[in-house]
Design a protein around this motif. Structure first.
Motif, PDB file in Angstrom:
ATOM      1  N   UNK A  45     -12.435 -11.149 -21.345  1.00  0.00           N
ATOM      2  CA  UNK A  45     -11.191 -11.806 -21.769  1.00  0.00           C
ATOM      3  C   UNK A  45     -11.260 -13.285 -21.380  1.00  0.00           C
ATOM      4  N   UNK A  46     -11.261 -14.162 -22.367  1.00  0.00           N
ATOM      5  CA  UNK A  46     -11.371 -15.595 -22.101  1.00  0.00           C
ATOM      6  C   UNK A  46     -10.124 -16.171 -21.446  1.00  0.00           C
ATOM      7  N   UNK A  47      -9.001 -15.465 -21.539  1.00  0.00           N
ATOM      8  CA  UNK A  47      -7.769 -15.992 -20.961  1.00  0.00           C
ATOM      9  C   UNK A  47      -7.749 -15.891 -19.435  1.00  0.00           C
ATOM     10  N   UNK A  48      -8.067 -14.700 -18.922  1.00  0.00           N
ATOM     11  CA  UNK A  48      -7.984 -14.527 -17.465  1.00  0.00           C
ATOM     12  C   UNK A  48      -9.346 -14.322 -16.805  1.00  0.00           C
ATOM     13  N   UNK A  49     -10.426 -14.464 -17.606  1.00  0.00           N
ATOM     14  CA  UNK A  49     -11.792 -14.398 -17.082  1.00  0.00           C
ATOM     15  C   UNK A  49     -12.096 -13.051 -16.404  1.00  0.00           C
ATOM     16  N   UNK A  50     -11.692 -11.971 -17.018  1.00  0.00           N
ATOM     17  CA  UNK A  50     -11.973 -10.637 -16.497  1.00  0.00           C
ATOM     18  C   UNK A  50     -12.545  -9.756 -17.605  1.00  0.00           C
ATOM     19  N   UNK A  51     -13.299  -8.724 -17.188  1.00  0.00           N
ATOM     20  CA  UNK A  51     -13.788  -7.710 -18.115  1.00  0.00           C
ATOM     21  C   UNK A  51     -12.690  -6.667 -18.283  1.00  0.00           C
TER      22      UNK A  51
ATOM     23  N   UNK B 297      -9.402 -12.464 -30.885  1.00  0.00           N
ATOM     24  CA  UNK B 297     -10.187 -13.692 -30.787  1.00  0.00           C
ATOM     25  C   UNK B 297     -10.347 -14.173 -29.352  1.00  0.00           C
ATOM     26  N   UNK B 298      -9.589 -13.594 -28.427  1.00  0.00           N
ATOM     27  CA  UNK B 298      -9.692 -14.001 -27.031  1.00  0.00           C
ATOM     28  C   UNK B 298     -10.795 -13.247 -26.291  1.00  0.00           C
TER      29      UNK B 298
ATOM     30  N   UNK C 199     -24.865 -20.353 -20.684  1.00  0.00           N
ATOM     31  CA  UNK C 199     -23.913 -20.170 -19.593  1.00  0.00           C
ATOM     32  C   UNK C 199     -23.313 -18.775 -19.669  1.00  0.00           C
ATOM     33  N   UNK C 200     -22.814 -18.321 -18.532  1.00  0.00           N
ATOM     34  CA  UNK C 200     -22.128 -17.032 -18.465  1.00  0.00           C
ATOM     35  C   UNK C 200     -20.684 -17.287 -18.069  1.00  0.00           C
ATOM     36  N   UNK C 201     -19.742 -16.557 -18.645  1.00  0.00           N
ATOM     37  CA  UNK C 201     -18.331 -16.779 -18.322  1.00  0.00           C
ATOM     38  C   UNK C 201     -18.041 -16.421 -16.867  1.00  0.00           C
TER      39      UNK C 201
END
Length: 515
Positions: free
Chosen positions: A143-149, A158-159, A196-198
């Motif tokens: 999840x690009x919003x909260x940086x968690x799997x 899209x997030x 890069x890795x998130x």
């Protein structure tokens, strides 16, 4: 770690006060391109040290099973073995232990036979699991919003980014660094191009371990579990050259004057000792619990013991687990490649006859040991269409040597009534872990008596004599004694003035007494 962490949260919501997570990385055989056990254990340790999983509420214990890549069946196996060990809940992810389709398939040759969800589907519908309960999870995304799997949120697809195993391996090989998300910067859509890795995809220390492995996967630093990474014990009166585990390593037998001798030609078949049983000289090529496939080189001067090689030229290792026996040969024998065995209906494998020493103490003999042994029986292996007799012996230093005269005696004194069945199983299946088929056993898979095994030794000793005197001719460029009658011998290379010396066993030998 997301599945385990979330699984614990689910159990707490169910009312459990302190559910304990059991991490059990597989410690058995895996394919050569899988991540080695030590790397996986270090990753687990990094997750615990970083606090993503609570060390006070987590137990890590290596599970000694192999990875057999059997699809949903393997998922069932793992669930039920954990149930038998006391687990009450089993976290089931999406991977069904990747069983690949045929490489010769016309359509989708590289696809898995099973959908990624099939493992947990079969598991949740499988009977007979009580009291085990399943915690099933579907596909996980970043999840690009909260940086968690987490699982995909359908309202904002899209997030989310899918980070597949193949993409993760490529990023690790490139040494990818954390993506820069400072000042509201977005995570790139093409992670490979950005290298890069998130953040939050994996704890940083764990990611560094993964990168270290994939950037050095072909270095000597990383070796499969089956490769012995220490120097072996070698017998006295031997000479070694090169580094063990490489094609350059070689072990020579020497006489009392430190001259090289041949383990095939310069040691007598039989040991001279007064006994009701005729003893043979057993020469150790592969010590018990060793995995390097060592063997006498028939075409090299003095027939040194070297490591066999695979078709690609790499050193060969047993990958079916460590042998529970000492493995070697009986000198001055030859399984005639022109003779069809009446029991197996297959020609000989063109090698000195193999011998297997198990004993009652589970003691490894140093490589190159020459020791008198009593013949107890044999197994007729048919390996790739050739007869490959395995003579089962017991060394004369075994504490129960005088009491053991048959295979039944060996099982009784070893306190293992299935010992010979275990041996036959190993011989049949040891190549399957390399992707090859099963070997076959002749004589209806029955082991022979001691008397029949002695007859086999006498027969292959006579085959050897015919090879030496030229009665039997083969096209191989063997290194044979000077003056041998075979038209294809290497006799011109040397002269054996010290031929036909035997091991002196007028006094009992110690475990490491050698010739």
């Amino acid at each position: 770690a997301y599945l385990m962490k979330t699984g614990r949260e689910i159990l707490i919501k169910k009312g459990y006060k302190n559910p304990i997570l059991w991490l059990s990385p597989l410690g058995g055989w895996t394919k050569s391109d899988d991540v080695p056990l030590d790397v996986r254990v270090k990753q687990h340790e990094a997750v615990l040290e970083d606090g993503m999983l609570d060390p006070e509420k987590t137990v890590m214990a290596i599970f000694p099973a192999p990875m057999i890549y059997a699809g949903p069946t393997e998922v069932l196996f793992h669930a039920k073995t954990r149930r038998n060990a006391g687990a009450t809940y089993f976290v089931a992810g999406r991977d069904p232990a990747g069983m690949k389709g045929s490489s010769e398939a016309i359509s989708h040759p590289d696809d898995d036979l099973y959908n990624g969800d099939h493992g947990r589907y079969v598991l949740t519908m499988s009977p007979g699991q009580d009291p085990l309960r399943i915690l099933p999870f579907g596909k996980v995304y970043y999840d690009k919003r909260d940086h968690n799997m987490k699982a995909l949120v359908e309202s904002r697809p899209d997030d989310f980014i899918e980070i597949s195993g193949s993409k993760m391996r490529k990023l690790a090989a490139q040494g990818a660094v954390p993506c820069d998300v400072s000042d509201g910067k977005e995570i790139p859509s093409d992670l490979l191009a950005a290298n890069c890795v998130p953040p939050g995809f994996m704890v940083q220390s764990g990611w560094e371990i993964v990168c270290d492995y994939y950037q050095h996967v072909n270095d000597k630093q990383w070796v499969p579990y089956s490769i012995q990474n220490i120097n072996p014990k070698v017998a006295l009166n031997t000479q070694t050259n090169g580094q063990y585990g490489t094609k350059d390593y070689e072990l020579y037998l020497t006489d009392d004057s430190s001259r090289k001798i041949s383990p095939w030609h310069d040691i007598s078949t039989y040991a001279s000792r007064s006994s009701s049983h005729k003893l043979v000289n057993f020469i150790v090529e592969i010590p018990m619990y060793s995995t390097a496939k060592m063997e006498v080189m028939k075409d090299l001067p003095h027939n040194p013991i070297k490591q066999d090689t695979n078709k690609d030229g790499s050193p060969r290792y047993y990958t079916y687990g460590t042998p529970f026996f000492n493995y070697g040969l009986i000198p001055k024998t030859w399984e005639d490649s022109t003779h069809s065995d009446p029991v197996t209906h297959a020609v000989g494998d063109n090698d000195p006859i193999d011998a297997i020493e198990i004993g009652t103490e589970g003691t490894a003999l140093p490589m190159g040991t020459v020791i008198p042994a009593k013949v107890l029986g044999s197994v007729a292996l048919i390996d790739e269409g050739e007869t490959d007799h395995k003579i089962i012996v017991i060394r004369d230093t075994d504490p129960h040597f005088d009491d053991i005269n048959t295979l039944s005696d060996l099982e009784r004194y070893s306190k293992n009534e299935n010992l010979i069945e275990m041996l036959k199983h190993w011989l049949k299946f040891y190549k399957t872990s390399d992707g090859k088929g099963e070997n076959r056993l002749g004589n209806d898979e029955r082991a022979t008596s001691a008397e029949d095994a002695v007859f086999i030794v006498e027969e292959v000793n006579e085959f050897y004599n015919r090879l030496i005197d030229g009665s039997t001719r083969v096209d191989d460029n063997f290194y044979l004694p000077a003056g041998s009658g075979s038209g294809h011998s290497s006799a011109a290379k040397t002269s054996h003035s010290h031929m036909n010396k035997v091991v002196d066993i007028n006094e009992p030998a110690t475990d490491d007494e050698t010739y």
